[in-house]
Design a protein around this motif. Sequence first.
Motif, PDB file in Angstrom:
ATOM      1  N   SER A  42      31.251  26.881  30.643  1.00  0.00           N
ATOM      2  CA  SER A  42      31.684  26.449  29.321  1.00  0.00           C
ATOM      3  C   SER A  42      32.203  25.017  29.357  1.00  0.00           C
ATOM      4  O   SER A  42      31.868  24.201  28.493  1.00  0.00           O
ATOM      5  N   ALA A  43      33.019  24.709  30.383  1.00  0.00           N
ATOM      6  CA  ALA A  43      33.550  23.349  30.510  1.00  0.00           C
ATOM      7  C   ALA A  43      32.437  22.335  30.739  1.00  0.00           C
ATOM      8  O   ALA A  43      32.500  21.193  30.270  1.00  0.00           O
ATOM      9  N   ARG A  44      31.383  22.764  31.451  1.00  0.00           N
ATOM     10  CA  ARG A  44      30.253  21.868  31.736  1.00  0.00           C
ATOM     11  C   ARG A  44      29.314  21.719  30.553  1.00  0.00           C
ATOM     12  O   ARG A  44      28.893  20.603  30.209  1.00  0.00           O
ATOM     13  N   ASP A  45      28.988  22.828  29.911  1.00  0.00           N
ATOM     14  CA  ASP A  45      27.965  22.815  28.860  1.00  0.00           C
ATOM     15  C   ASP A  45      28.517  22.508  27.474  1.00  0.00           C
ATOM     16  O   ASP A  45      27.772  22.091  26.592  1.00  0.00           O
ATOM     17  N   ARG A 207      34.785  37.973  26.207  1.00  0.00           N
ATOM     18  CA  ARG A 207      33.660  37.032  26.127  1.00  0.00           C
ATOM     19  C   ARG A 207      32.386  37.769  25.701  1.00  0.00           C
ATOM     20  O   ARG A 207      31.610  37.271  24.881  1.00  0.00           O
ATOM     21  N   LEU A 208      32.190  38.955  26.237  1.00  0.00           N
ATOM     22  CA  LEU A 208      31.019  39.743  25.864  1.00  0.00           C
ATOM     23  C   LEU A 208      31.086  40.170  24.402  1.00  0.00           C
ATOM     24  O   LEU A 208      30.052  40.307  23.739  1.00  0.00           O
ATOM     25  N   LEU A 209      32.320  40.375  23.898  1.00  0.00           N
ATOM     26  CA  LEU A 209      32.500  40.806  22.514  1.00  0.00           C
ATOM     27  C   LEU A 209      32.530  39.636  21.536  1.00  0.00           C
ATOM     28  O   LEU A 209      32.567  39.860  20.328  1.00  0.00           O
ATOM     29  N   THR A 225      29.445  27.416  20.966  1.00  0.00           N
ATOM     30  CA  THR A 225      30.637  26.743  21.483  1.00  0.00           C
ATOM     31  C   THR A 225      31.873  27.594  21.265  1.00  0.00           C
ATOM     32  O   THR A 225      32.722  27.732  22.159  1.00  0.00           O
ATOM     33  N   LEU A 226      31.997  28.189  20.081  1.00  0.00           N
ATOM     34  CA  LEU A 226      33.131  29.059  19.806  1.00  0.00           C
ATOM     35  C   LEU A 226      33.161  30.242  20.761  1.00  0.00           C
ATOM     36  O   LEU A 226      34.227  30.622  21.265  1.00  0.00           O
ATOM     37  N   GLY A 227      31.998  30.831  21.009  1.00  0.00           N
ATOM     38  CA  GLY A 227      31.920  31.958  21.936  1.00  0.00           C
ATOM     39  C   GLY A 227      32.313  31.573  23.344  1.00  0.00           C
ATOM     40  O   GLY A 227      32.918  32.366  24.075  1.00  0.00           O
ATOM     41  N   ALA A 228      31.979  30.351  23.739  1.00  0.00           N
ATOM     42  CA  ALA A 228      32.279  29.891  25.093  1.00  0.00           C
ATOM     43  C   ALA A 228      33.775  29.815  25.348  1.00  0.00           C
ATOM     44  O   ALA A 228      34.235  29.984  26.491  1.00  0.00           O
ATOM     45  N   TYR A 229      34.573  29.581  24.299  1.00  0.00           N
ATOM     46  CA  TYR A 229      36.019  29.427  24.472  1.00  0.00           C
ATOM     47  C   TYR A 229      36.815  30.559  23.819  1.00  0.00           C
ATOM     48  O   TYR A 229      38.045  30.482  23.750  1.00  0.00           O
ATOM     49  N   PHE A 230      36.129  31.596  23.358  1.00  0.00           N
ATOM     50  CA  PHE A 230      36.821  32.672  22.657  1.00  0.00           C
ATOM     51  C   PHE A 230      37.868  33.355  23.527  1.00  0.00           C
ATOM     52  O   PHE A 230      39.000  33.601  23.101  1.00  0.00           O
ATOM     53  N   SER A 231      37.520  33.665  24.763  1.00  0.00           N
ATOM     54  CA  SER A 231      38.438  34.428  25.623  1.00  0.00           C
ATOM     55  C   SER A 231      39.687  33.638  25.970  1.00  0.00           C
ATOM     56  O   SER A 231      40.757  34.224  26.178  1.00  0.00           O
ATOM     57  N   THR A 232      39.589  32.311  26.042  1.00  0.00           N
ATOM     58  CA  THR A 232      40.772  31.498  26.358  1.00  0.00           C
ATOM     59  C   THR A 232      41.565  31.147  25.105  1.00  0.00           C
ATOM     60  O   THR A 232      42.767  30.896  25.178  1.00  0.00           O
ATOM     61  N   SER A 233      40.912  31.130  23.941  1.00  0.00           N
ATOM     62  CA  SER A 233      41.599  30.803  22.686  1.00  0.00           C
ATOM     63  C   SER A 233      42.321  32.009  22.104  1.00  0.00           C
ATOM     64  O   SER A 233      43.232  31.859  21.280  1.00  0.00           O
TER      65      SER A 233
END
Length: 361
Positions: A42-45, A207-209, A225-233
Amino acid sequence: MAVPTRSPVRRWLRRLFKTLAVALVLALVAGLIYETLARRRSARDFPAPGELVDLGTRRIHLDCRGQGTPIVVFEAGLDTYGSLSWSPVHDSIAATTRACAYDRAGVMWSDPSPDLRSGIAVAQDLHAALAASGESGPFVLVGHSLGGPYSMIFTKYFPDQVAGLVFVDASHPDQFHRFAEITGEVAEPPLGVLRVLRALAPTGLPRLLSGLTRNAAIPDSINRTLGAYFSTSLGPMIDEAASLEATVTEAGTFRTLGNRPLVVLTAMQPLDSAGLSAMKMTAEQGVQFRQVWKTLHIDQANWSSVSRHELYPEAGHYIQIDRPDAVIRAVRDVVSAIRTGTPLVPVAAADSGNASPQGAM
């Protein structure tokens, strides 16, 4: 004397429990590896589009575009979208003046904060990030949902830096009391379920959800992009929700904007079955809710002597997604009123469903 032997059923159950335990451990290990690698990807892409402003012990993501004054500052609602909730309108506003969207602590690209996520802490973070990045007022604050109270708290503590405001279906300090009059109980966020998801974040399950939170009205690139950071947000959003009562109470102590230009946008689309279920309302109560919501926003418009209130029957809570043109026009009109010292431009009722000016500059 005969030695008792274990029954076949007991031996089978023991083997089953051991197998399940091993499978659970392997699943957790796989989940941890999956989540760790996913965060790196996520940080890379999906790198931050703006600047990571150093506040000393942590960083706040601030995405400023365009040139000109007053500077527009977008304040998102209580969600995991952060700065990306303004993607449908950000560039259009930046074509007129400088426009900054940011992520509150822990959301999207911003580092988490160990402090209580109260409205005052949010205002202090925003003030510090703007100052550290060299962005100076006057500012036009554009607040969606809980972003409205956050904007009022910022204005209370930094009044000389705020020249105007736009409320995008913003929360009102009295809303929970008024909603309780409809339902008979105070609505509360489902923090129990969210806290379980937060605890499971390292396993990769949230993340899967995250696909379940996909918004069909915004581009797939934004959804990814939102999905990539959902688990940390998710966790920081929960922290804000836990401070919700304190935040709206603090915002309610300041309701006088003087002659700062203010536009209040109200979503009047009837609640669907999912919305009614989430708010624990019947269809009849949903109709009452919309009328109370309208009344609360009329009150907000009265906080300034130079204001305009607009109703949007076809728009849901995210007016910036359903009717980005309405938000763009409201922000540009406030910017123009500040630049020229003239009253807010009236909007035809046909454009907004209903629009009423509350004062003149």
